[in-house]
Write a protein that holds these residues in place. Structure first.
Motif, PDB file in Angstrom:
ATOM      1  N   UNK A  44     -51.806 -74.033  12.662  1.00  0.00           N
ATOM      2  CA  UNK A  44     -51.826 -75.373  13.249  1.00  0.00           C
ATOM      3  C   UNK A  44     -50.541 -76.157  13.010  1.00  0.00           C
ATOM      4  N   UNK A  45     -49.632 -75.604  12.212  1.00  0.00           N
ATOM      5  CA  UNK A  45     -48.401 -76.318  11.876  1.00  0.00           C
ATOM      6  C   UNK A  45     -47.320 -75.996  12.909  1.00  0.00           C
ATOM      7  N   UNK A  46     -46.875 -76.965  13.700  1.00  0.00           N
ATOM      8  CA  UNK A  46     -45.837 -76.693  14.707  1.00  0.00           C
ATOM      9  C   UNK A  46     -44.555 -76.131  14.091  1.00  0.00           C
ATOM     10  N   UNK A  47     -44.270 -76.514  12.860  1.00  0.00           N
ATOM     11  CA  UNK A  47     -43.039 -76.032  12.225  1.00  0.00           C
ATOM     12  C   UNK A  47     -43.062 -74.518  12.056  1.00  0.00           C
ATOM     13  N   UNK A  48     -44.226 -73.954  11.729  1.00  0.00           N
ATOM     14  CA  UNK A  48     -44.327 -72.507  11.552  1.00  0.00           C
ATOM     15  C   UNK A  48     -44.052 -71.768  12.864  1.00  0.00           C
ATOM     16  N   UNK A  49     -44.520 -72.324  13.976  1.00  0.00           N
ATOM     17  CA  UNK A  49     -44.230 -71.728  15.274  1.00  0.00           C
ATOM     18  C   UNK A  49     -42.742 -71.860  15.607  1.00  0.00           C
ATOM     19  N   UNK A  50     -42.149 -72.974  15.218  1.00  0.00           N
ATOM     20  CA  UNK A  50     -40.720 -73.161  15.478  1.00  0.00           C
ATOM     21  C   UNK A  50     -39.869 -72.207  14.642  1.00  0.00           C
ATOM     22  N   UNK A  51     -40.277 -71.919  13.399  1.00  0.00           N
ATOM     23  CA  UNK A  51     -39.566 -70.913  12.612  1.00  0.00           C
ATOM     24  C   UNK A  51     -39.615 -69.559  13.322  1.00  0.00           C
ATOM     25  N   UNK A  52     -40.790 -69.239  13.896  1.00  0.00           N
ATOM     26  CA  UNK A  52     -40.917 -67.996  14.644  1.00  0.00           C
ATOM     27  C   UNK A  52     -40.026 -67.977  15.873  1.00  0.00           C
ATOM     28  N   UNK A  53     -39.968 -69.097  16.597  1.00  0.00           N
ATOM     29  CA  UNK A  53     -39.110 -69.175  17.775  1.00  0.00           C
ATOM     30  C   UNK A  53     -37.635 -69.122  17.394  1.00  0.00           C
ATOM     31  N   UNK A  54     -37.307 -69.631  16.209  1.00  0.00           N
ATOM     32  CA  UNK A  54     -35.919 -69.585  15.748  1.00  0.00           C
ATOM     33  C   UNK A  54     -35.455 -68.140  15.601  1.00  0.00           C
ATOM     34  N   UNK A  55     -36.311 -67.287  15.028  1.00  0.00           N
ATOM     35  CA  UNK A  55     -35.948 -65.875  14.917  1.00  0.00           C
ATOM     36  C   UNK A  55     -36.076 -65.165  16.260  1.00  0.00           C
ATOM     37  N   UNK A  56     -37.082 -65.534  17.055  1.00  0.00           N
ATOM     38  CA  UNK A  56     -37.274 -64.928  18.371  1.00  0.00           C
ATOM     39  C   UNK A  56     -36.014 -65.085  19.231  1.00  0.00           C
ATOM     40  N   UNK A  57     -35.436 -66.282  19.208  1.00  0.00           N
ATOM     41  CA  UNK A  57     -34.262 -66.539  20.033  1.00  0.00           C
ATOM     42  C   UNK A  57     -33.002 -65.884  19.479  1.00  0.00           C
ATOM     43  N   UNK A  58     -33.062 -65.352  18.238  1.00  0.00           N
ATOM     44  CA  UNK A  58     -31.933 -64.612  17.685  1.00  0.00           C
ATOM     45  C   UNK A  58     -32.148 -63.105  17.735  1.00  0.00           C
ATOM     46  N   UNK A  59     -33.408 -62.659  17.708  1.00  0.00           N
ATOM     47  CA  UNK A  59     -33.648 -61.213  17.641  1.00  0.00           C
ATOM     48  C   UNK A  59     -33.212 -60.512  18.928  1.00  0.00           C
ATOM     49  N   UNK A  60     -33.365 -61.166  20.064  1.00  0.00           N
ATOM     50  CA  UNK A  60     -32.918 -60.528  21.313  1.00  0.00           C
ATOM     51  C   UNK A  60     -31.406 -60.302  21.315  1.00  0.00           C
ATOM     52  N   UNK A  61     -30.582 -61.314  21.051  1.00  0.00           N
ATOM     53  CA  UNK A  61     -29.132 -61.037  20.972  1.00  0.00           C
ATOM     54  C   UNK A  61     -28.788 -60.048  19.861  1.00  0.00           C
TER      55      UNK A  61
END
Length: 509
Positions: free
Chosen positions: A288-305
């Motif tokens: 339920x914590x938006x920050x935890x999802x944002x941490x995931x998106x932070x790595x998601x947007x780096x793992x592809x490159x």
């Protein structure tokens, strides 16, 4: 008369010495309420002759090179398929269309599925047993990739390589939490991750040399890349049973006083010493914590490159018009530059306590590289321009990824919530890698417009995510500053701690 004197003594005003003593006691009491560690002067006396900085250097030298070598081998064995591709892999296994890309995708499927089970095994065993054992297992799989005879064998090998490598990175992050305080982990995680850049350099050197073995047993040299590098992994892993340590309480290189000192500093800093029972409520806190999802998106947007760069760089350089051998050599300098920038950015981030700003700057630096790659409309006529772009890309991708991966490790408090947040980050993040493995298609070279465009867009997305996290965390810290002071000695707050929801917790941004 005696009774009268005693009564007078009790009611007489205190002497100056008595007043000072009383004031000191009152001051210690107030300080103890604000800082629980100050209530334990015996700890300071007991460890007064322990040099903390010297001890940390001692731990760093014992831990970081050891696990760094294992991660170097891990990244080498997962990314050397890119080197093998330009040495004849796809032709010998009769791959058509984008079947090679499917093999790359299967690696991350196995990786995502088995991360959590591997960490459970680590907790139930020991790092000295589990980390070298994992390394032996993926070394065997990597070696067997050199003798596959068809596409099915390649698919199976890539899947199980992902399975066996899945436990190393999250396992080491957990391992660090048992040795280092919260504010010391980001720098160590970055140093550990810098081994990925070194793996790229070593991979290019090794592939260049091994490529000359074409004609020995097999017509092409790609099989020897897997076999020799896989065997090297197994050999190093055997020795790792002796150079990987468990936890401070049993580490042979520490004295009894140093073990006690580490135990006390961790108990004061970390919630790891809390007796927190598993509850689904704590799981939902992370979900339920938006920050935890944002941490995931932070790595998601780096793992592809990150993974498209490491898996396809040899092909990108070869398609600029270079021979396979020269392309292997030309992969080395960009990775060496990435190693330098990762260490530099990690040092800056640690010194100034900044996370989002260096991450945003690193992602922006990488974007310059992809803009150059896309802007060069004739790469074969101007290969030097595109090659320059790979330096910018590498120099930004690796430090940004290291910072993204360390963010939840230092910001999420509550054992269960942190475990779930870390799992969310890796799972969400590697979905970017799964997508990325399908972008650099066989007939897209030499410009690879689709792949480069996705990488550029993902880096822009990372900047947006990092900026949102920066604003959210800064605003929340400001709000909490108006409520209560920060308490850093979390370990002393037994039974009175609500994780990072507690107003006394401060986020790093």
């Amino acid at each position: 008369m005696t009774a009268k004197l005693s009564a007078d003594a009790q009611t007489a005003p205190p002497t100056a010495d008595q007043a000072d003593q009383h004031d000191d006691q009152s001051l210690r009491k107030v300080k103890a309420e604000q800082d629980p560690l100050s209530a334990s002067p015996s700890i300071d006396v007991e460890h007064s002759d322990v040099d903390e900085k010297s001890l940390l250097r001692k731990i760093d030298w014992r831990l970081l090179p050891a696990v760094g070598v294992l991660y170097l081998l891990s990244f080498l064995d997962r990314s050397n398929v890119g080197n093998a591709r330009i040495e004849g892999l796809t032709g010998d296994l009769h791959m058509t269309g984008n079947q090679y890309l499917t093999g790359l995708t299967l690696y991350f499927v196995g990786y995502v599925i088995f991360e959590v089970p591997c960490n459970i095994i680590l907790k139930r065993t020991t790092p000295r047993f589990w980390l070298p054992t994992l390394t032996i297992l993926w070394g065997i799989v990597a070696t067997l990739m050199g003798i596959v005879q068809d596409l099915t064998g390649f698919f199976i090998a890539r899947f199980f390589l992902g399975v066996t490598e899945s436990g190393l990175f999250p396992g080491v992050v957990y391992y660090f939490s048992m040795w280092y305080k919260r504010r010391e982990r980001q720098f160590r995680i970055s140093l550990f991750f810098s081994a990925a850049a070194l793996a790229g350099s070593f991979g290019g050197i090794l592939a260049y040399g091994i490529g000359h073995m074409r004609g020995i047993v097999w017509e092409n040299g790609w099989r020897w890349i897997f076999i020799l590098e896989g065997i090297a992994t197994v050999v190093v892993a055997v020795f790792a049973y002796w150079f990987i340590y468990n936890y401070p309480d049993t580490a042979e290189f520490l004295t009894a006083k140093e073990r006690s000192f580490i135990r006390n500093r961790l108990a004061a800093d970390s919630d790891a010493t809390h007796d927190e029972r598993f509850t689904w409520g704590n799981v939902y806190k992370a979900l339920k914590d938006p920050k935890c999802w944002l941490y995931g998106l932070s790595f998601h947007t780096m793992s592809l490159p990150l993974y498209t760069f490491s898996l396809f760089l040899p092909s990108i350089i070869r398609d600029l018009g270079y021979t396979a051998a020269n392309a292997q050599l030309l992969t080395i300098p960009p990775y060496a530059f990435a190693f330098f920038t990762t260490l530099t950015v990690a040092t800056f981030s640690e010194k100034y306590g900044q996370r989002a700003i260096p991450l945003i700057c690193s992602a922006s630096f990488a974007m310059i590289g992809y803009i150059i790659l896309l802007a060069n409309t004739d790469p074969k006529s101007r290969p030097g321009l595109s090659y320059t772009g790979t330096f910018f890309a590498a120099g930004g991708i690796y430090p940004a990824t290291a910072l993204a991966l360390s963010w939840p490790a230092i910001n999420v408090s509550g054992q269960t919530k942190r475990a779930v947040a870390n799992g969310m980050q890796i799972s969400i993040g590697n979905l970017g890698a799964v997508l990325g493995t399908q972008l650099y298609r066989q007939n897209d070279g030499p410009r690879y417009i689709v792949g480069h465009s996705f990488a550029l867009g993902y880096l822009a997305g990372n900047i947006i995510v990092s900026l949102i996290l920066y604003l959210i965390l800064k605003k929340e810290n400001t709000r909490r500053d108006g409520i209560t002071a920060e308490v850093k000695e979390v370990g002393e707050l037994h039974g009175d701690w609500d994780g990072d929801d507690d107003a006394r917790w401060r986020f790093q941004y």
